[in-house]
Design an enzyme around this catalytic site. Sequence first.
Site, PDB file in Angstrom:
ATOM      1  CG  HIS A 261      44.407  53.861  20.821  1.00  0.00           C
ATOM      2  ND1 HIS A 261      44.981  53.068  19.867  1.00  0.00           N
ATOM      3  CD2 HIS A 261      43.373  53.168  21.339  1.00  0.00           C
ATOM      4  CE1 HIS A 261      44.299  51.936  19.811  1.00  0.00           C
ATOM      5  NE2 HIS A 261      43.331  51.959  20.692  1.00  0.00           N
ATOM      6  CG  ASP A 315      37.127  52.587  26.993  1.00  0.00           C
ATOM      7  OD1 ASP A 315      35.980  52.271  26.616  1.00  0.00           O
ATOM      8  OD2 ASP A 315      38.053  51.785  27.103  1.00  0.00           O
TER       9      ASP A 315
HETATM   10  N1  ACO Z   1      47.595  60.756  29.698  1.00  0.00           N
HETATM   11  C1  ACO Z   1      48.790  61.415  29.766  1.00  0.00           C
HETATM   12  N2  ACO Z   1      49.870  61.059  29.075  1.00  0.00           N
HETATM   13  C2  ACO Z   1      49.762  59.972  28.282  1.00  0.00           C
HETATM   14  C3  ACO Z   1      48.556  59.257  28.150  1.00  0.00           C
HETATM   15  C4  ACO Z   1      47.447  59.678  28.894  1.00  0.00           C
HETATM   16  N3  ACO Z   1      46.291  59.041  28.841  1.00  0.00           N
HETATM   17  N4  ACO Z   1      48.735  58.231  27.292  1.00  0.00           N
HETATM   18  C5  ACO Z   1      50.008  58.302  26.888  1.00  0.00           C
HETATM   19  N5  ACO Z   1      50.632  59.352  27.501  1.00  0.00           N
HETATM   20  C6  ACO Z   1      52.013  59.755  27.331  1.00  0.00           C
HETATM   21  C7  ACO Z   1      52.913  58.899  28.233  1.00  0.00           C
HETATM   22  O1  ACO Z   1      53.072  59.445  29.511  1.00  0.00           O
HETATM   23  C8  ACO Z   1      54.190  58.879  27.429  1.00  0.00           C
HETATM   24  O2  ACO Z   1      54.835  60.105  27.600  1.00  0.00           O
HETATM   25  P1  ACO Z   1      56.452  60.220  27.614  1.00  0.00           P
HETATM   26  O3  ACO Z   1      56.866  59.776  26.226  1.00  0.00           O
HETATM   27  O4  ACO Z   1      56.701  61.646  27.909  1.00  0.00           O
HETATM   28  O5  ACO Z   1      56.910  59.274  28.694  1.00  0.00           O
HETATM   29  C9  ACO Z   1      53.700  58.821  25.976  1.00  0.00           C
HETATM   30  O6  ACO Z   1      52.420  59.463  25.992  1.00  0.00           O
HETATM   31  C10 ACO Z   1      53.559  57.400  25.438  1.00  0.00           C
HETATM   32  O7  ACO Z   1      52.711  56.679  26.353  1.00  0.00           O
HETATM   33  P2  ACO Z   1      52.696  55.102  26.490  1.00  0.00           P
HETATM   34  O8  ACO Z   1      51.997  54.735  27.771  1.00  0.00           O
HETATM   35  O9  ACO Z   1      54.093  54.596  26.294  1.00  0.00           O
HETATM   36  O10 ACO Z   1      51.822  54.711  25.252  1.00  0.00           O
HETATM   37  P3  ACO Z   1      51.273  53.268  24.934  1.00  0.00           P
HETATM   38  O11 ACO Z   1      51.038  53.250  23.486  1.00  0.00           O
HETATM   39  O12 ACO Z   1      52.163  52.237  25.537  1.00  0.00           O
HETATM   40  O13 ACO Z   1      49.894  53.211  25.743  1.00  0.00           O
HETATM   41  C11 ACO Z   1      47.672  53.482  26.359  1.00  0.00           C
HETATM   42  C12 ACO Z   1      48.658  53.384  25.189  1.00  0.00           C
HETATM   43  C13 ACO Z   1      47.846  52.297  27.315  1.00  0.00           C
HETATM   44  C14 ACO Z   1      46.245  53.456  25.817  1.00  0.00           C
HETATM   45  C15 ACO Z   1      47.930  54.806  27.116  1.00  0.00           C
HETATM   46  O14 ACO Z   1      47.671  55.888  26.245  1.00  0.00           O
HETATM   47  C16 ACO Z   1      47.120  54.923  28.383  1.00  0.00           C
HETATM   48  O15 ACO Z   1      47.535  54.415  29.424  1.00  0.00           O
HETATM   49  N6  ACO Z   1      45.921  55.605  28.312  1.00  0.00           N
HETATM   50  C17 ACO Z   1      45.062  55.705  29.473  1.00  0.00           C
HETATM   51  C18 ACO Z   1      44.246  54.431  29.642  1.00  0.00           C
HETATM   52  C19 ACO Z   1      43.182  54.264  28.589  1.00  0.00           C
HETATM   53  O16 ACO Z   1      42.437  55.189  28.294  1.00  0.00           O
HETATM   54  N7  ACO Z   1      43.067  53.055  28.046  1.00  0.00           N
HETATM   55  C20 ACO Z   1      42.046  52.713  27.056  1.00  0.00           C
HETATM   56  C21 ACO Z   1      42.702  52.399  25.750  1.00  0.00           C
HETATM   57  S1  ACO Z   1      41.485  52.179  24.486  1.00  0.00           S
HETATM   58  C22 ACO Z   1      40.834  50.666  24.798  1.00  0.00           C
HETATM   59  O17 ACO Z   1      41.390  49.777  25.384  1.00  0.00           O
HETATM   60  C23 ACO Z   1      39.468  50.513  24.324  1.00  0.00           C
END
Ligand code: ACO
Length: 379
Positions: A261, A315
Amino acid sequence: MSDQPKLVPGLADIPVAESAISFIDGKRARLEYRGLAVETLARESTFEETSWLLLEGALPSQRELANFDSELRNHRRIKFKIVDLLKCLPEAGHPMGALQAGVAALGMFYPACDVSDARSNWDSVVRLIAKIPTIVAAFHRLRRGDEALPPRDDLGHAANFFWMLTEQEPSPAVARVLDACLILHAEHSMNASTFSARVTGSTLADPYTVVSSAIGTLTGPLHGGANEEVLDMLDEMGDTPPARWLENAIATKRKIMGFGHRVYKVKDPRATVLQELAEHVFAESGKPPKYELAVDLERAAAAQLGPKGIYPNVDFYSGIVYQSLGIPRDLFTPIFAISRVAGWLSHWLEQLENNRIYRPEQVYVGNHDMPYTPLEKRP
Ligand code: ACO
């Protein structure tokens, strides 16, 4: 160019509005609606009461809640032309598309272009919250060849939705967990769909356009679509031990759906409450194997992703709960919209109080002073 602004991808940590609606402390797993802890609301309140709280800023009196509840019940029905519109949409299309089309069409039946008219704005708020569940349930039944069911005035918001969808009255435990899911998803500060609602609202567009724009933003798998993908992911895991599957997923730089998140760096408090409430439903229906698998995956992920601040978000468990209630996978995100509309509309009203159209800057990385080559001379 040197005087260009610095880009912040995803607007991370950039405030885009002052808001008194909800507060998140991502380190302490704290989420408050108008200052009240979401856990308390999920346990004690109803979606109707929570919606009022979000919209009006304080808990309603008994009389205010009774009036609001009856207004919502009175506006649940949808015009037969909206039902006809839903009938014309492809059965295989995603229900979020049908919902977005249905909500945009509502705006043609109930024009509400003068957003300085507080009475008209309130009527739109009530109509949108009341009618969105009816649109979702109607599209689902129509695509299966069934007639859309009229709403039941004797049932609360969540129970009536379950009835319109399944033609079954939910047990008290099922109605409670569904109501709690609606409370938990109702608002979450400046998330993508809420920002979208505020951006559209800032143009003084009507509220139906505001909500249909937010619905579009919610469809993406990085936002509302994640709970569908969690189940796909658990299906894909099959019999592979979660720890091994996870190792492989991390090695191939896959995102684990339902994890991570932008704000929470600990387990999302909504996921914790949802899990607790789900146990009540599972006490009736039995624990689904997917739930056990998800718990094992969470345990494995604590060691491998926890140190990076990546924990389950709301979620991760919501899809499993909906599936255990017999709700099809592609309705999970529409249910999110049934709930989040309360938050979107609260932000829309707040935006209008002190509006300025959103018009951010860009960092231009294209060409300058290019010559124009006539068409016949281009290669
Ligand atoms: N699984 C594995 N690694 C992850 C995950 C994940 N779910 N989420 C973040 N990371 C890692 C990224 O790979 C990145 O790693 P790095 O720094 O080594 O490259 C780091 O954590 C930062 O990730 P970002 O994608 O830049 O984080 P951001 O804050 O932009 O994204 C998000 C947040 C979109 C929720 C992301 O965590 C994600 O894609 N999660 C999966 C989808 C999801 O569950 N969405 C629901 C969100 S809650 C909602 O809408 C109700």
